[in-house]
Design a protein around this motif. Structure first.
Motif, PDB file in Angstrom:
ATOM      1  N   PHE A 160      42.978  15.885  41.147  1.00 37.19           N
ATOM      2  CA  PHE A 160      44.246  15.300  41.560  1.00 37.19           C
ATOM      3  C   PHE A 160      44.485  15.617  43.035  1.00 37.19           C
ATOM      4  N   ILE A 161      44.816  14.591  43.793  1.00 36.72           N
ATOM      5  CA  ILE A 161      45.060  14.742  45.223  1.00 36.72           C
ATOM      6  C   ILE A 161      46.520  14.394  45.501  1.00 36.72           C
ATOM      7  N   LYS A 162      47.230  15.335  46.124  1.00 35.12           N
ATOM      8  CA  LYS A 162      48.641  15.103  46.461  1.00 35.12           C
ATOM      9  C   LYS A 162      48.779  14.951  47.974  1.00 35.12           C
ATOM     10  N   VAL A 163      49.303  13.804  48.389  1.00 42.06           N
ATOM     11  CA  VAL A 163      49.491  13.507  49.810  1.00 42.06           C
ATOM     12  C   VAL A 163      50.985  13.503  50.109  1.00 42.06           C
ATOM     13  N   THR A 164      51.404  14.350  51.051  1.00 39.50           N
ATOM     14  CA  THR A 164      52.813  14.456  51.423  1.00 39.50           C
ATOM     15  C   THR A 164      53.002  14.030  52.870  1.00 39.50           C
ATOM     16  N   TRP A 165      53.885  13.065  53.061  1.00 38.37           N
ATOM     17  CA  TRP A 165      54.283  12.637  54.407  1.00 38.37           C
ATOM     18  C   TRP A 165      55.709  13.136  54.622  1.00 38.37           C
ATOM     19  N   THR A 217      50.433  16.483  54.692  1.00 42.20           N
ATOM     20  CA  THR A 217      49.774  17.577  53.975  1.00 42.20           C
ATOM     21  C   THR A 217      49.024  16.999  52.783  1.00 42.20           C
ATOM     22  N   ILE A 218      47.799  17.458  52.578  1.00 43.85           N
ATOM     23  CA  ILE A 218      46.999  17.023  51.432  1.00 43.85           C
ATOM     24  C   ILE A 218      46.633  18.258  50.614  1.00 43.85           C
ATOM     25  N   ASN A 219      46.996  18.240  49.344  1.00 41.03           N
ATOM     26  CA  ASN A 219      46.656  19.322  48.422  1.00 41.03           C
ATOM     27  C   ASN A 219      45.693  18.802  47.362  1.00 41.03           C
ATOM     28  N   PHE A 220      44.818  19.690  46.901  1.00 38.05           N
ATOM     29  CA  PHE A 220      43.815  19.323  45.913  1.00 38.05           C
ATOM     30  C   PHE A 220      43.995  20.192  44.677  1.00 38.05           C
ATOM     31  N   GLY A 221      44.445  19.581  43.585  1.00 43.71           N
ATOM     32  CA  GLY A 221      44.664  20.325  42.356  1.00 43.71           C
ATOM     33  C   GLY A 221      45.782  21.339  42.514  1.00 43.71           C
ATOM     34  N   ASP A 222      45.669  22.445  41.782  1.00 42.46           N
ATOM     35  CA  ASP A 222      46.686  23.497  41.805  1.00 42.46           C
ATOM     36  C   ASP A 222      46.318  24.659  42.715  1.00 42.46           C
ATOM     37  N   ASP A 223      45.195  24.547  43.413  1.00 38.64           N
ATOM     38  CA  ASP A 223      44.740  25.638  44.268  1.00 38.64           C
ATOM     39  C   ASP A 223      45.409  25.527  45.642  1.00 38.64           C
ATOM     40  N   PRO A 224      46.322  26.436  45.999  1.00 40.58           N
ATOM     41  CA  PRO A 224      47.017  26.344  47.284  1.00 40.58           C
ATOM     42  C   PRO A 224      46.103  26.560  48.485  1.00 40.58           C
ATOM     43  N   SER A 225      44.944  27.157  48.279  1.00 46.35           N
ATOM     44  CA  SER A 225      44.030  27.418  49.388  1.00 46.35           C
ATOM     45  C   SER A 225      43.312  26.159  49.853  1.00 46.35           C
TER      46      SER A 225
END
Length: 300
Positions: free
Chosen positions: A56-61, A72-80
């Motif tokens: 899952f890829i979360k893209v925040t504008w 910001t782009i996050n991948f899964g639940d891993d904050p790193s």
């Protein structure tokens, strides 16, 4: 026996047919009121690789008070495993380039070009940009109108393409009580215009009224909103059952810090086929449901 979709659609508001709206199609429109401004937009994408692996890829504008744009782009639940761009921070302000993201489970590389990006009033660019995310050497996610040219230049024609779908979108807005956005509720459906409006005493109304319209057709009209601040309505869009839920409690009881929320969520296969045989239900297990959440803060 008819399926439950047919039964529900008889009582649901059908957006695709003008006669199904029992209210005026202009009930939500007000030429004198400026729509609220988006402060942040969050999209969650489900990516399925050719190997069957999912992520899952979360893209925040986002946009801050000084006018700076950020992504910001996050991948899964891993904050790193996080990628950031911010026009206000010197280290992150590079608007074109690529970066490898360290991950224990995935090989991730992000390519981007926001140097010619154009924006409206919100934080999300509308054209002149691309964001390309490679996951395990596959094209995982492609955003932007210039992405095709970038893919042709940077990647081989044999590069595998993963299956990606937008499953959730959040919009955080502030300003007036008029909110305008667009949404596509399924891959085969069209893009719909959504307008949310709360009318108040300054317009000659004794009690506030909430109206929601889709493609200029009013689908709900809630009178005496201060008493009916929570509720839901079923809508029938593009052959899908869509649950529309609202919660405006904070508008009345926490006006300084609170916000109203509006949720549009497609009905999943399991929810809409309660009494079908198990083998029929299994056919819908790979179906991707979509949700749109709007968090609306109004100026007091």
């Amino acid at each position: 026996m008819r399926d439950i979709v047919s039964c529900f659609s008889e009582n649901a508001v059908n957006v695709s047919h003008s006669s199904c709206s029992s209210y005026s199609s202009n009930a939500c429109l007000s030429p004198g009121l400026v729509p609220s401004v988006q402060n942040a937009v969050i999209g969650v994408y489900k990516v399925v690789l050719s190997t069957g692996k999912q992520c899952f890829i979360k893209v925040t504008w986002c946009k801050n008070q000084t006018g700076g744009q950020g992504m910001t782009i996050n991948f899964g639940d891993d904050p790193s495993t996080c990628f950031k761009l911010n026009t206000n921070l010197r280290f992150f302000r590079k608007k074109k380039g690529n970066k490898v993201i360290e991950s224990d489970h995935l090989k991730i590389e992000v390519f981007w070009d926001l140097s010619t990006a154009k924006y409206n009033t919100g934080p999300e660019p509308v054209d002149g940009f691309y964001v390309l995310v490679m996951v395990d050497s596959e094209i995982g996610l492609v955003l932007g109108d210039t992405a095709e040219e970038a893919v042709n230049k940077k990647l081989k024609n044999t590069t595998p393409v993963a299956k990606a779908a937008l499953i959730s979108r959040q919009e955080h807005c502030s300003g007036s009580t008029l909110y305008s956005t667009k949404a596509q509720f399924c891959e085969t459906g069209i893009v719909h215009d959504i307008l949310i409006r709360c009318s108040g005493e300054h317009e000659g109304l004794k009690h506030p009224v909430l109206s929601v319209s889709i493609d200029t057709k009013t689908v709900i009209k809630v009178k005496r909103l201060q008493w009916n601040f929570r509720g839901n309505q079923t809508i029938f869009i593009d052959g899908l059952l869509v649950d529309l839920m609202w919660d405006a409690y904070d508008w009345f009881f926490k006006p300084v810090t609170g916000s109203a929320t509006f949720l549009f969520r497609t009905r999943s296969g399991l929810d809409s086929r309660l009494w079908l045989e198990e083998k029929m239900v299994k056919k819908d297990q790979n179906r991707l449901d979509f949700s749109l959440l709007i968090c609306a803060c109004k100026n007091t």
